[in-house]
Design a protein around this motif. Structure first.
Motif, PDB file in Angstrom:
ATOM      1  N   GLN A   1      -6.178  -1.400   9.356  1.00 60.19           N
ATOM      2  CA  GLN A   1      -5.282  -0.340   9.824  1.00 60.19           C
ATOM      3  C   GLN A   1      -4.562   0.338   8.653  1.00 60.19           C
ATOM      4  OE1 GLN A   1      -5.283  -3.462  10.880  1.00 60.19           O
ATOM      5  NE2 GLN A   1      -5.817  -3.436  13.075  1.00 60.19           N
ATOM      6  N   GLN A   2      -4.147  -0.469   7.664  1.00 59.50           N
ATOM      7  CA  GLN A   2      -3.485   0.107   6.499  1.00 59.50           C
ATOM      8  C   GLN A   2      -4.477   0.852   5.607  1.00 59.50           C
ATOM      9  OE1 GLN A   2      -1.137  -2.855   4.447  1.00 59.50           O
ATOM     10  NE2 GLN A   2      -0.077  -3.509   6.314  1.00 59.50           N
TER      11      GLN A   2
ATOM     12  N   ILE B   1      -6.986   2.604   6.761  1.00 59.33           N
ATOM     13  CA  ILE B   1      -7.129   3.901   7.418  1.00 59.33           C
ATOM     14  C   ILE B   1      -5.930   4.798   7.097  1.00 59.33           C
ATOM     15  CG2 ILE B   1      -7.302   5.075   9.644  1.00 59.33           C
ATOM     16  CD1 ILE B   1      -9.812   3.548   8.826  1.00 59.33           C
ATOM     17  N   GLY B   2      -4.751   4.226   7.027  1.00 49.96           N
ATOM     18  CA  GLY B   2      -3.571   4.988   6.636  1.00 49.96           C
ATOM     19  C   GLY B   2      -3.708   5.574   5.241  1.00 49.96           C
TER      20      GLY B   2
ATOM     21  N   PRO C   1      -4.073   4.070  12.532  1.00 50.02           N
ATOM     22  CA  PRO C   1      -3.603   3.823  11.163  1.00 50.02           C
ATOM     23  C   PRO C   1      -2.222   3.185  11.116  1.00 50.02           C
ATOM     24  CG  PRO C   1      -3.303   6.126  11.734  1.00 50.02           C
ATOM     25  CD  PRO C   1      -4.011   5.490  12.899  1.00 50.02           C
TER      26      PRO C   1
ATOM     27  N   PRO D   1      -9.871   7.948  10.991  1.00 48.83           N
ATOM     28  CA  PRO D   1      -9.722   6.800  11.914  1.00 48.83           C
ATOM     29  C   PRO D   1     -11.049   6.165  12.320  1.00 48.83           C
ATOM     30  CG  PRO D   1      -8.310   8.616  12.586  1.00 48.83           C
ATOM     31  CD  PRO D   1      -9.220   9.148  11.529  1.00 48.83           C
TER      32      PRO D   1
END
Length: 387
Positions: free
Chosen positions: A91-92, A94-95, A204, A260
Motif C-alpha cells: 500500500q505504501q 502504491i503511495g 494507497p 493503484p
C-alpha cells in the motif's frame, strides 16, 4: 480510431519494439513486484496496467501527432524499486508511485522539461542516443559466438533484405530467426497457457519516508534516464515538431491513473522507440507513425493477456531477442553517429557524450545517459568560452 493502412514494415517494427521491450526487462518488473510483497495476481496486474498504459499512450500520441511516439515502463525505475521496496508494504509502495506520477505530471504541465530539452544541441542528443544503442549493435556479434547458426542466419537475412527488400528487412530477420530457433528446438512452449489478466486494485497509503525514499528517486530516475533519452530519440530522428510537455503530461497522467493497479511509471521510450523511428520502419518518415500505433495495439494485447504473454516471451532464446534488437537499430545508430559528428565545433563534446553514455557509467543511482549528456554539455560550454 483512424484508418490504419497495412504496411508490413511498420507492423513488424511495432511488433519487434514490443517484443524487445517486454522480453528484455519484464523480469526486472517481476523483481520489483516481489520486493513489494505483491502476490502472483498482483504481479500480473502490474504487467496488465503497464501494457494497457503503454498501448493507449502509444496509439494516442502516435495518431494525434502523426509521429512514432513510443512509451515504455521505466526500466531503471523498476530496478530501483527491486532494491528499495524490500520490506515496504504494498500500500505504501502504491503511495510512492502516485507521488512520482504527480511530480511527472506537474513537470509536464508547467513546461519546465520542454524548456530544458530545447537547450540541448542536436549533436549531443544524437551522440547520447548512439551511446545508448551501441551496446545493442554489439550484442549481435557477441550473440554470434553463443548461437552462430541462429544469429549468423539472421545477419545474412538482414544483409540480403537490405539489398533487395529494404522495407521488409527486419520482418525477414524475424521470420528467419523464428524458423532457425524452431528448427534448433530453442523455443519452448511447454508451459504456455492461455489466461486473461485481471486487475487488482490496491488502496494507497502515504508514508513520508517511503514517499521521499522511493517516490522521489523514482521520479528523478524516470526523468533523467528515460524521458531525456526518449526526447533525444524523437529529435535525432527528425520529429522536432512533436511538443514535449504534452507527452510528459500524458505519461504522468496515465501513471497516476494506473498506479493503484501497479503501473509504477510510464515514460517515453528510447531503445524501442528507435526501432519505430528509423528508416527500417518505413522509408517515408511521415508514415512511421503507423509503427507507433501498431506497437500500441501489441502492447494492449500484451496487457490483456499478461499472464500468457510473459510465458510466451520467456520461450524465445535470448540470442534471438538481442540480435533482433541490434539489427533493427543498425540504421538508427549510423544516423545518430552521422548527426553527432556533423558539426565540427561540437564534435569533441559529442564524442565525449557518446563514450560516457556507452560506458554504462552509473553514479548516485542515475544512469549513463544523463551523465553522458551532462559531460558533453559541460565540455561544449568550456570549448565555446575558451579564448
Amino acid at each position: 480510431m483512424p484508418r490504419l493502412n497495412l504496411h508490413l514494415s511498420t507492423l513488424s517494427a511495432g511488433f519487434v519494439a514490443v517484443l524487445v521491450g517486454f522480453a528484455s526487462s519484464v523480469a526486472i518488473v517481476f523483481q520489483a513486484a516481489q520486493a513489494a510483497g505483491a502476490s502472483e495476481a498482483m504481479t500480473i496486474s502490474w504487467i496488465m496496467a503497464l501494457g494497457i498504459g503503454m498501448g493507449l499512450t502509444c496509439i494516442g500520441f502516435s495518431w494525434y501527432y502523426k509521429a512514432p511516439v513510443i512509451t515504455a515502463w521505466s526500466t531503471p525505475g523498476a530496478a530501483l524499486l527491486a532494491t528499495s521496496l524490500i520490506g515496504v508494504p504494498i500500500q505504501q509502495a502504491i503511495g510512492a508511485f502516485l507521488f512520482s506520477s504527480v511530480l511527472i505530471l506537474a513537470v509536464g504541465l508547467t513546461g519546465t522539461f520542454d524548456k530544458l530539452i530545447r537547450r540541448i544541441p542536436l549533436s549531443l542528443a544524437s551522440a547520447m542516443l548512439a551511446g545508448i544503442l551501441v551496446q545493442f549493435g554489439l550484442a549481435v556479434f557477441t550473440s554470434l559466438q553463443v548461437q552462430p547458426a541462429l544469429v549468423g542466419s539472421m545477419l545474412i537475412a538482414f544483409i540480403l533484405g537490405k539489398r533487395w527488400l529494404p522495407r521488409y528487412a527486419i520482418l525477414l530477420v524475424l521470420a528467419t530467426g523464428f524458423l532457425m530457433a524452431w528448427q534448433g528446438q530453442l523455443i519452448r512452449f511447454e508451459h504456455l497457457e492461455l489466461h486473461l489478466s485481471r486487475p487488482v486494485w490496491v488502496w494507497p497509503e502515504f508514508n513520508l519516508g517511503v514517499v521521499l525514499g522511493v517516490g522521489l528517486p523514482l521520479f528523478i530516475v524516470t526523468m533523467t534516464s528515460q524521458n531525456i533519452p526518449g526526447i533525444a530519440t524523437l529529435r535525432a530522428s527528425g520529429y522536432e515538431r512533436v511538443p514535449v510537455s504534452p507527452l510528459i503530461s500524458g505519461t504522468g497522467l496515465a501513471s497516476l491513473l494506473l498506479a493503484p493497479l501497479g503501473g509504477f511509471a510510464l515514460n517515453l521510450a528510447a531503445i524501442t522507440a528507435a526501432i519505430c523511428t528509423g528508416p527500417e520502419a518505413h522509408p517515408d518518415a511521415d508514415k512511421r507513425y503507423q509503427a507507433g500505433i501498431w506497437a500500441g495495439i501489441f502492447y494492449l494485447l500484451t496487457g490483456i493477456g499478461a499472464a500468457t504473454v510473459v510465458t510466451l516471451f520467456s520461450a524465445f532464446p535470448q540470442a534471438l531477442i538481442f540480435s533482433l534488437a541490434g539489427l533493427a537499430l543498425f540504421g538508427t545508430i549510423a544516423n545518430s553517429l552521422s548527426v553527432a559528428t556533423m558539426q565540427a565545433d561540437e564534435r569533441e563534446a559529442a564524442i565525449i557524450t557518446f563514450l560516457v553514455t556507452a560506458s554504462g557509467l552509473s553514479f548516485l543511482g542515475v544512469g549513463a545517459a544523463f551523465w553522458g549528456l551532462l559531460s558533453g554539455m559541460l565540455c561544449l560550454l568550456i570549448f565555446r568560452r575558451a579564448p
